[in-house]
Design a protein around this motif. Structure first.
Motif, PDB file in Angstrom:
ATOM      1  N   THR A  22       0.851  -1.183   0.000  1.00 38.90           N
ATOM      2  CA  THR A  22       0.000   0.000   0.000  1.00 38.90           C
ATOM      3  C   THR A  22       0.889   1.235   0.000  1.00 38.90           C
ATOM      4  OG1 THR A  22      -1.636  -1.192   1.333  1.00 38.90           O
ATOM      5  CG2 THR A  22      -1.840   1.209   1.208  1.00 38.90           C
ATOM      6  N   PRO A  23       0.673   2.179  -0.898  1.00 43.72           N
ATOM      7  CA  PRO A  23       1.517   3.386  -0.907  1.00 43.72           C
ATOM      8  C   PRO A  23       1.398   4.156   0.408  1.00 43.72           C
ATOM      9  CG  PRO A  23       0.201   3.232  -2.921  1.00 43.72           C
ATOM     10  CD  PRO A  23      -0.326   2.194  -1.980  1.00 43.72           C
ATOM     11  N   ILE A  24       2.526   4.640   0.897  1.00 42.62           N
ATOM     12  CA  ILE A  24       2.512   5.513   2.065  1.00 42.62           C
ATOM     13  C   ILE A  24       2.164   6.941   1.640  1.00 42.62           C
ATOM     14  CG2 ILE A  24       5.015   5.954   1.954  1.00 42.62           C
ATOM     15  CD1 ILE A  24       3.128   5.628   5.236  1.00 42.62           C
ATOM     16  N   ILE A  25       2.532   7.283   0.386  1.00 39.18           N
ATOM     17  CA  ILE A  25       2.189   8.587  -0.193  1.00 39.18           C
ATOM     18  C   ILE A  25       1.466   8.352  -1.511  1.00 39.18           C
ATOM     19  CG2 ILE A  25       3.077  10.763  -1.136  1.00 39.18           C
ATOM     20  CD1 ILE A  25       5.556  10.365   0.681  1.00 39.18           C
ATOM     21  N   GLN A  26       0.291   8.941  -1.648  1.00 35.18           N
ATOM     22  CA  GLN A  26      -0.472   8.861  -2.898  1.00 35.18           C
ATOM     23  C   GLN A  26      -0.758  10.283  -3.364  1.00 35.18           C
ATOM     24  OE1 GLN A  26      -3.377   6.229  -0.768  1.00 35.18           O
ATOM     25  NE2 GLN A  26      -3.468   5.172  -2.735  1.00 35.18           N
ATOM     26  N   ILE A  27      -0.277  10.608  -4.543  1.00 37.41           N
ATOM     27  CA  ILE A  27      -0.481  11.933  -5.125  1.00 37.41           C
ATOM     28  C   ILE A  27      -1.267  11.757  -6.417  1.00 37.41           C
ATOM     29  CG2 ILE A  27       0.661  13.942  -6.141  1.00 37.41           C
ATOM     30  CD1 ILE A  27       3.033  13.406  -4.252  1.00 37.41           C
ATOM     31  N   ARG A  28      -2.359  12.481  -6.538  1.00 38.33           N
ATOM     32  CA  ARG A  28      -3.223  12.362  -7.713  1.00 38.33           C
ATOM     33  C   ARG A  28      -3.506  13.738  -8.308  1.00 38.33           C
ATOM     34  NH1 ARG A  28      -1.704   8.122  -7.181  1.00 38.33           N
ATOM     35  NH2 ARG A  28      -2.739   6.137  -6.757  1.00 38.33           N
ATOM     36  N   ASN A  29      -3.125  13.899  -9.577  1.00 43.97           N
ATOM     37  CA  ASN A  29      -3.444  15.110 -10.351  1.00 43.97           C
ATOM     38  C   ASN A  29      -3.091  16.389  -9.595  1.00 43.97           C
ATOM     39  OD1 ASN A  29      -4.608  13.519 -12.478  1.00 43.97           O
ATOM     40  ND2 ASN A  29      -6.425  13.272 -11.181  1.00 43.97           N
ATOM     41  N   LEU A  30      -1.906  16.390  -8.992  1.00 44.04           N
ATOM     42  CA  LEU A  30      -1.471  17.538  -8.200  1.00 44.04           C
ATOM     43  C   LEU A  30      -1.017  18.672  -9.120  1.00 44.04           C
ATOM     44  CD1 LEU A  30      -0.736  18.828  -5.470  1.00 44.04           C
ATOM     45  CD2 LEU A  30       1.482  17.656  -5.621  1.00 44.04           C
ATOM     46  N   SER A  31      -1.649  19.823  -8.965  1.00 42.70           N
ATOM     47  CA  SER A  31      -1.293  20.995  -9.758  1.00 42.70           C
ATOM     48  C   SER A  31      -1.166  22.205  -8.839  1.00 42.70           C
ATOM     49  CB  SER A  31      -2.348  21.276 -10.832  1.00 42.70           C
ATOM     50  OG  SER A  31      -2.422  20.218 -11.765  1.00 42.70           O
ATOM     51  N   LYS A  32      -0.256  23.082  -9.221  1.00 39.92           N
ATOM     52  CA  LYS A  32      -0.059  24.308  -8.453  1.00 39.92           C
ATOM     53  C   LYS A  32       0.482  25.389  -9.378  1.00 39.92           C
ATOM     54  CE  LYS A  32       0.494  27.148  -4.965  1.00 39.92           C
ATOM     55  NZ  LYS A  32      -0.673  27.760  -4.285  1.00 39.92           N
ATOM     56  N   ALA A  33      -0.117  26.567  -9.313  1.00 38.87           N
ATOM     57  CA  ALA A  33       0.357  27.698 -10.106  1.00 38.87           C
ATOM     58  C   ALA A  33       0.547  28.901  -9.190  1.00 38.87           C
ATOM     59  CB  ALA A  33      -0.636  28.029 -11.209  1.00 38.87           C
ATOM     60  N   TYR A  34       1.526  29.736  -9.547  1.00 35.21           N
ATOM     61  CA  TYR A  34       1.743  31.009  -8.872  1.00 35.21           C
ATOM     62  C   TYR A  34       1.422  32.099  -9.903  1.00 35.21           C
ATOM     63  CZ  TYR A  34       4.412  28.025  -5.688  1.00 35.21           C
ATOM     64  OH  TYR A  34       4.799  27.029  -4.820  1.00 35.21           O
ATOM     65  N   GLY A  35       0.199  32.588  -9.860  1.00 32.24           N
ATOM     66  CA  GLY A  35      -0.243  33.509 -10.890  1.00 32.24           C
ATOM     67  C   GLY A  35      -0.291  32.790 -12.234  1.00 32.24           C
ATOM     68  N   SER A  36       0.423  33.319 -13.209  1.00 37.33           N
ATOM     69  CA  SER A  36       0.433  32.682 -14.538  1.00 37.33           C
ATOM     70  C   SER A  36       1.509  31.602 -14.656  1.00 37.33           C
ATOM     71  CB  SER A  36       0.657  33.743 -15.621  1.00 37.33           C
ATOM     72  OG  SER A  36       1.913  34.378 -15.425  1.00 37.33           O
ATOM     73  N   LYS A  37       2.381  31.496 -13.654  1.00 40.07           N
ATOM     74  CA  LYS A  37       3.461  30.506 -13.704  1.00 40.07           C
ATOM     75  C   LYS A  37       2.978  29.177 -13.129  1.00 40.07           C
ATOM     76  CE  LYS A  37       8.092  29.426 -12.012  1.00 40.07           C
ATOM     77  NZ  LYS A  37       8.413  28.603 -13.178  1.00 40.07           N
ATOM     78  N   VAL A  38       2.997  28.136 -13.958  1.00 42.85           N
ATOM     79  CA  VAL A  38       2.583  26.799 -13.520  1.00 42.85           C
ATOM     80  C   VAL A  38       3.794  26.077 -12.935  1.00 42.85           C
ATOM     81  CG1 VAL A  38       1.655  24.580 -14.246  1.00 42.85           C
ATOM     82  CG2 VAL A  38       0.772  26.693 -15.256  1.00 42.85           C
ATOM     83  N   ALA A  39       3.693  25.671 -11.655  1.00 40.84           N
ATOM     84  CA  ALA A  39       4.798  24.975 -10.991  1.00 40.84           C
ATOM     85  C   ALA A  39       4.665  23.465 -11.102  1.00 40.84           C
ATOM     86  CB  ALA A  39       4.862  25.378  -9.515  1.00 40.84           C
ATOM     87  N   LEU A  40       3.428  22.957 -11.005  1.00 39.90           N
ATOM     88  CA  LEU A  40       3.169  21.512 -11.107  1.00 39.90           C
ATOM     89  C   LEU A  40       1.970  21.277 -12.012  1.00 39.90           C
ATOM     90  CD1 LEU A  40       3.516  20.450  -7.345  1.00 39.90           C
ATOM     91  CD2 LEU A  40       5.215  20.139  -9.158  1.00 39.90           C
TER      92      LEU A  40
END
Length: 259
Positions: free
Chosen positions: A6-24
């Motif tokens: 079983t995964p200890i960390i599960q990340i799904r469709n993680l996105s993050k932007a700072y204004g117009s700059k997309v980080a993830l």
């Protein structure tokens, strides 16, 4: 209860932007107990953003992050109990002694006072700071302070240890010890999330390497599998996959500038 599969960390469709700059961009990952993850990428690729979301320092993001089955968005405090974090550039309260600082950190984690005192003393001795337990840290070298930071990241015996350039300022003997510590923690079932620009160290300590570029994972595998598919060293894999394969031309240009 987590099992090995079983995964200890599960990340799904993680996105993050700072204004117009997309980080993830729609990052999805499963990380398992006992894995040593080498997380690498160019500056601005999204490494720091991933780490800060994973450690609860950036609460606003889209997608889902589960740690030990717990949602980061719903219960970040419970997740923080399970994670030890050693940031690249951290400020210690250097008017304190190592024992005072670890007492402060340990009590934030709710560790019993006697256990905390014994554990702090043992760890400081193990890191070669036994003669400096009660010295003010404003007299310490960068390497000595880094050792105290490393101890503060594992003092509460976390399930997951996030290390961001943990070898910064350490001498050769300490580097060897940290490499060994990473392997020992992994054998104890701890999950290590290791961010570094030191490719030779990542090669040696990681059993899985994630290469992020422009907010997306562009390579995921063991060093051997990446080497087989792309290049002979991790530095060359990195250069090839991130479009930095022209470094020879760049260095030629620099040398030519003096001629």
């Amino acid at each position: 209860m987590m099992t090995e599969k079983t995964p200890i960390i599960q990340i799904r469709n993680l996105s993050k932007a700072y204004g117009s700059k997309v980080a993830l961009k729609n990052l999805s990952l499963d990380i398992y107990p006992g894995q040593v993850i080498g997380y690498i990428g160019p500056n601005g690729a999204g490494k720091s953003t991933t780490v800060k979301i994973l450690t609860g320092l950036i609460p606003e993001f889209s997608g889902e992050v589960l740690v030990d089955g717990i949602s980061m968005q719903e219960n970040p405090q419970e997740i923080k109990k399970r994670i030890g974090y050693v940031p690249e550039n951290a400020e210690l309260y250097d008017v304190l002694t190592p024992m005072e600082y670890l007492d402060f950190v340990g009590k934030l984690h709710g560790i019993d006072e006697e256990i905390l005192k014994t554990r702090s003393t043992k760890l400081l001795n193990a890191f070669g700071l036994g003669n400096n337990l009660h010295d003010r840290m404003d007299t310490f070298s960068k390497g000595m302070k880094q050792k105290v930071l490393l101890i503060s990241g594992i003092i509460h015996n976390p399930q997951i240890v996030v290390l961001d350039e943990p070898l910064s300022g350490l001498d050769a003997n300490a580097v060897i010890m940290i490499k060994e510590l990473i392997m020992r923690l992994s054998k104890e079932g701890k999950t290590i999330f290791y961010c570094s620009h030191m490719m030779d160290v990542v090669e040696k300590v990681s059993d899985r390497i994630l290469l992020i570029n422009k907010g997306e994972i562009i390579a995921d595998g063991t060093f051997d599998s990446l080497k087989q598919n792309h290049a002979d060293t991790l530095e060359h894999v990195f250069a090839k996959l991130t479009g930095r394969d022209e470094t020879g031309n760049e260095t030629d240009a620099i040398i030519d500038a003096f001629n």
